[in-house]
Every structure is written in structure tokens, then in C-alpha cells.
Scaffold this active site. Sequence first.
Site: not given
Length: 575
Positions: A20-22, A24, A133
Site C-alpha cells: 500500500g505504501m511502496a 519493491v 508492524d
Amino acid sequence: MAKQILAERYELIERIGDGGMAAVYRAHDQLLDRYVAVKILHPQFANDEEFIVRFKKEAQGAAKLSHVNIVNIYDVGEWEGKHFIVMEYVEGETLKNKIQREGQLSIRDVLDISGQICEALEHAHSHNLIHCDIKPHNILLKPNGQVKVADFGIARAASSSTMTYSGNVVGSVHYISPEQAQGNAITPKSDIYSLGVVIYEMLTGQVPFKGENVVSIALKHLQEMPAPIHELRPDVPPVVEAIVLKAMEKDPAKRFSSTQMILDIHKAQKMLFSEDEAADDPYATKILPRGQINELAAAERVPTTAGHSENSFLKSKKFIAILIVILLLGFLTGAFLSFGKFWSNAQVVVPNVVGQSQEAAKNILTSKNLRVQVTENYDADVPEGFVISQTPAAGETVKEDRLVTIYVSKGGEKISVPDVTGLTKEEAANQLSKAGLKVGDISEEFSDKPAGTVLRQSPNAGDKLEKGKSVDLIVSKGQEVKKSGVPDVIGDSLGSAKEIIQKMGFSVGSVTEQESDRPSGTVLSQSPQPASEAAEKSAINLVVAKQRTVKNSTKEPEPNNGSAGKDLSVGKKSN
């Protein structure tokens, strides 16, 4: 972004993960000539100044950590508006993949993995960094069994699997602690709760709390106790279940610290497995059980006066001498097992058996008076049944009867092929990449499905395929367009041309007029041209004749100036 150069240094090779953020990527560090993992922030966060500041600050904090069980962070930066983190590239799989594949993990594996995660947390907590997390998705497992904890200190973006309060992401909902669910302050004990949930999932194959939405799951973390582990899996020892229950205490004050949890995990390992290992090895050093000590004491005891207790012998020099002899014998036999004949001066150069079959390697080693232990690992590059590596290494000089461990390939790890039919080519490639596979040959054919949709795949969904192998795709080209020969209507009247065009399966497009000497309404030209091919029902444009416009003109009479009939030529004068 694949095949781009980031910061004039990192060549992006392939996309290996997405969140959701990045995203890879596996990348090549051209400066240091090594493979790294590059996490690039999604564009929607690029203008969130508060998020960027926290992203950089916490990533820099994580970069200060240096531990064998933590993914190293090498670099943090920004390039052409893209914020990125460069970290250690870890080959292997996530703990989530292992749980999904195996279901309930063995007790030995659970304690080994949990202990390594806890070691990583202890190191981070000692540097005032909280993970926030912990979940199986962030735990990486190398083929040699080493655990690597990833994503230290990086806030997670809001999604269906996270809880957000006042704009702050506080963790993945299935693994968050009660204080995280309430939006309260997060402490190192929050990571311990999440680790307890992870251990619960490793033991049972399922998370402790499920619900219809994130709020209902969060409330269960606050109000409910999970189903007892022994009811879901009766073979789990009470000592292991007790570790999980203490880690998952609702009150943070009642939970372990990371250091306390490491000690309890090690105690459980010794209690459950140290005797098994000794039983497997008749020459290993052993702790003599209390019952056997008492039997020895009874056998050696001499008649004593009535006032002496049994403990008097246990404290005697004779008993202590016997015990020392027993322990010394155990030590010597253990040394013999590990390092060969302890008293012997005979030495052997360890032969190279890498690349040999398991049987051939055993024969070579035993012929050199060495003992063999076999450990199996997945390795797609080495055929099944052949030696990947060995310990001690080839060429080392050891004593006779030394134990040599050979690591034998089980072949490539088999993966269940996901169903990618109905997806676009890009979506299918992403799904296959997440499963550890890649796209092979792509062929196209006409169909009623939109262009680019995957129609079929080979191997089929559910088939087992070696990790890293390719899946071939058959993709839709869209509906087939049928073509017909364009009729020749040049010279026909407009009405006749329209009739012919419609009978041939085409439609009449634009009709424009052009002045011509031909009769009005006669077709002068057409597009597409006659005898060419065009799609059925497509339009044919026509140019038709239009009557020329005739301009009226009158000739003015020549002026009568009295010279009419006269010869206006001028003759030459004669001299």
C-alpha cells in the site's frame, strides 16, 4: 520502472513486491557491484510533507541497526521526485508464504524462527526503535534457515489490512496490539504482542481473531481471548502455549520484554529438544538424570549409622569423583563425535564432493574415514539428489572420523500456479511475480474478450511448478475484424452507388459535391478506393459531380473616332 537507473547508481531489474505504501524492486548497485532491494514510495505520498519527513527519519533510524536477523538498510534518498530506500536483498521466502504452504509448522521450527525474530526485536528495542508492524509478511526466511526481519520503523499506508487513527497508521489489523487498536502510545511491548500473534499463526495455521471488517477484528484484540492452541493442535507442548499466552496479554505490563522472551524460548528449546538430540547421538555429552544419580548412589552406598541421610553420599568426595568421570566421558565422546578421534593423530584432507550425487559423496567421504550427515535444501540450480555444499569445506585437514555435513538439493521449490485467466497481461505478471514465478511466452488470438485479457495459461492453475519458472499466456487480440472488397461505384449515379454500397455490406459515409462537366450526381471518386479491402459495415465516402456555374459577359463596342475604314498604318517618308 524496470530497467531504469535510479540516482545514477541503482539499475532496477524487476519488480518483486508491492504494498500500500511502496513498490519493491530487485536492483543492481553499479557502484559496489551487488544486488540490493530498492523500495520506492508510491507517487500519491510524494507531496505529503509530514509523511516524507517521518519516512526519512525512521528509515535513517533503522539504518543504524546492525544485526544478523535484521535486513540491513544501505541508503535513503530522493531522485527526480521519487523517495526511495535501498536495503539488503534477501533470497528466500516470507514466513507468510511458508505458513500458507505448510499450514502448521513444526514445534522446532516455530521456536527457532520465534527466537530469531525476538533477537532482532531486542536489538531494535535497545536502540529505541519499535517495529510497529510485526507480521509474517515482514519476516524473510533464507534457504539456510536464517530469519531476517524487514521494514523496521516504516509507517504503513492505510489499506484494508491496516488501522488508521488521526492519519497515523498503527499496524496490520490481524497483528496489532490492544493499545495500537485503541490509538494509544506504542511501546516495545506492542511488538511482543504482534510476535505472539505470529507464533499463534505458525502453530495453528490461522490468525487468532477474524471478522467482517477491521473494526470488528480490532475489538476482538481488546475484548476477547483467542481459541486455546491445544484445542486446535493437541500436540503443542504447554510450555510453548504458555509463551504465546504471555506474549498476547492484553495488559502490556504483563507481557514479556524481548530479553525475557528470548530466555523463555531458549528454555523451551532445551526442555523439548536437548534430550532428543542426545538420544540421536550416543556419544554426545549428556546431563545425567536425577533418578540415575540416585541409583548409582544406592549401588555404591555402604552401611552407615542410623543418623546418616541419603544426602550424605551425594555430598561425598566419592560421588563427586564418579560424577566428574561420567561428565568427562561424555565430553570426550562428544568431542570424538564432532572432531574425530580425539586421541588420534591421524589426519585427513576433506575431499570435494560438491556436485556429486548423495550416494557418491557418501562413498567418497566414508572411504576417507569420515562420517557423513545429510541435510536437504531447495536449490533450483542444482539437480535433485546432488550436493550443493559441504562443511567442513574441501581441502581442510581434519582428524579421522570427523563429521562432514553435506547439503543435498531437493531441486527447485515447487509452487502452486495461481489462476491468472481473466486478468490483463500486467495484472497476470504481477500475480505470478508475487508467487515466485514469471511470464513466459505470450501468444495472441482473436476472442470476444477485451484486447490484452489472458484467455488461457500453461501450466494450468493449481499445477505445481518450480520456483522461478515461467508460465506461458494466451492473450486476447479482441474481436476479429472481417474485411471485404470495396465495390467500384465511380461513374454511377449517387442513388445507384448507395444501393450497391449497402448491398455489399458497407455504409455510405460523407457525400461531398465538386463542380464537373459530368452529369450532376455522378460519382467522381470514392474512399476507400475500388478493389481495396475494408472492414465490413465501415463507411465509404463519396465525391459527386455538381453543375458548373456559368458566368454572363457582354462585349462592349469599340469607340467610333472617325478612323473607321481608314488605313491606320504609318508609311515611311521617302527622302
